[in-house]
Design an enzyme around this catalytic site. Structure first.
Site, PDB file in Angstrom:
ATOM      1  CB  THR A  93      -0.907   0.022   1.239  1.00 40.26           C
ATOM      2  OG1 THR A  93      -0.098  -0.032   2.427  1.00 40.26           O
ATOM      3  CG2 THR A  93      -1.868  -1.155   1.224  1.00 40.26           C
ATOM      4  CG  ASP A 207      -3.541   6.030   4.024  1.00 40.46           C
ATOM      5  OD1 ASP A 207      -4.423   6.262   4.874  1.00 40.46           O
ATOM      6  OD2 ASP A 207      -2.896   4.969   3.957  1.00 40.46           O
TER       7      ASP A 207
END
Length: 238
Positions: A93, A207
């Protein structure tokens, strides 16, 4: 290199030439149990699980690497020099740095700038950690074919997770078109370049630091599945 190694307890033939590398060992376990046929756990040293099984008829391993460049460097080195790994695909990620990017987008790291010090790789100049073109091309083509929002470009591997200056340091990287920030790609790419094997870092945007947004649990689960499946399809073609 003698096997078992310091961090991998597998016998020499228990790890496939193609290895997927999630940071989280529990994600390695999940991938193996969800996608691989007849997965066998070959490693649990330090709780860093590794499995080998088959996907679409091809033998593939999945090995957790932990967090940060040193940890990735250890596992990449032992997989390559101890077990003969030829294709390594990081699946992780990242935080997006460019305004056009959205949660759940997939990023393919063409190159990986870094803010740490890799003293193991010394040249009389600047060595640029770079993905393998064949893997990159395959992954990008597949992502487009299945309609994913995919970005291919430079990323940042940072040793800092909690920066005292908040987002200020990331703004400098943003100005140069860096797509996203993570922690391990540069270390993987340098290890692969040194050994002349293939490597690619594949990331899901979890994010948006400059917007203060993050993925929900459901969104993370769905996007992880998309990335996992893309990585596996790419591995089959490697």
């Amino acid at each position: 290199m003698h096997v078992p190694t310091a961090h991998l307890q597998a016998k020499r033939d228990e790890i496939a030439p193609i290895v997927l590398l999630p940071g989280d060992p529990l994600r390695a376990e999940y991938i193996a149990q969800t996608y691989l046929e007849d997965p066998v756990r070959y490693n649990e040293v330090r709780g860093m699980f590794g499995y080998t099984g088959r996907y679409a008829g091809k033998r593939i391993s999945v090995q957790g690497t932990g967090m940060g460049a040193p940890s990735m460097g250890i596992y990449a080195h032992e997989l390559i020099w101890g077990y003969g790994a030829k294709t390594l695909i990081r699946i992780g990620t990242a935080g997006a740095l460019q305004p056009q990017m959205q949660l759940r987008d997939v990023v393919l790291g063409v190159s990986a700038s870094y803010d740490g010090s890799y003293r193991d790789y010394q040249v009389p100049g600047t060595l640029v950690p770079t993905a393998s073109f064949a893997l990159l091309h395959t992954a990008f083509t597949m992502a487009k074919e299945i309609g994913l929002r995919v970005h291919a470009g430079p990323i940042l591997s940072s040793d800092t997770f909690y920066a005292e200056d908040g987002l200020e340091s990331l703004k400098s990287w943003q100005k140069y078109g860096i797509l996203a920030v993570e922690m391990e790609a540069a270390s993987l790419y340098l290890a692969a370049q040194r050994a002349n094997v293939q490597a690619l870092c594949m990331l899901t945007i979890s994010d948006l630091p400059f917007k203060g947004e993050g993925s929900s649990s459901e969104e993370r689960q769905k996007s992880f599945h998309t990335m996992m499946e893309l990585a596996l399809r790419c591995a089959v073609q490697a």
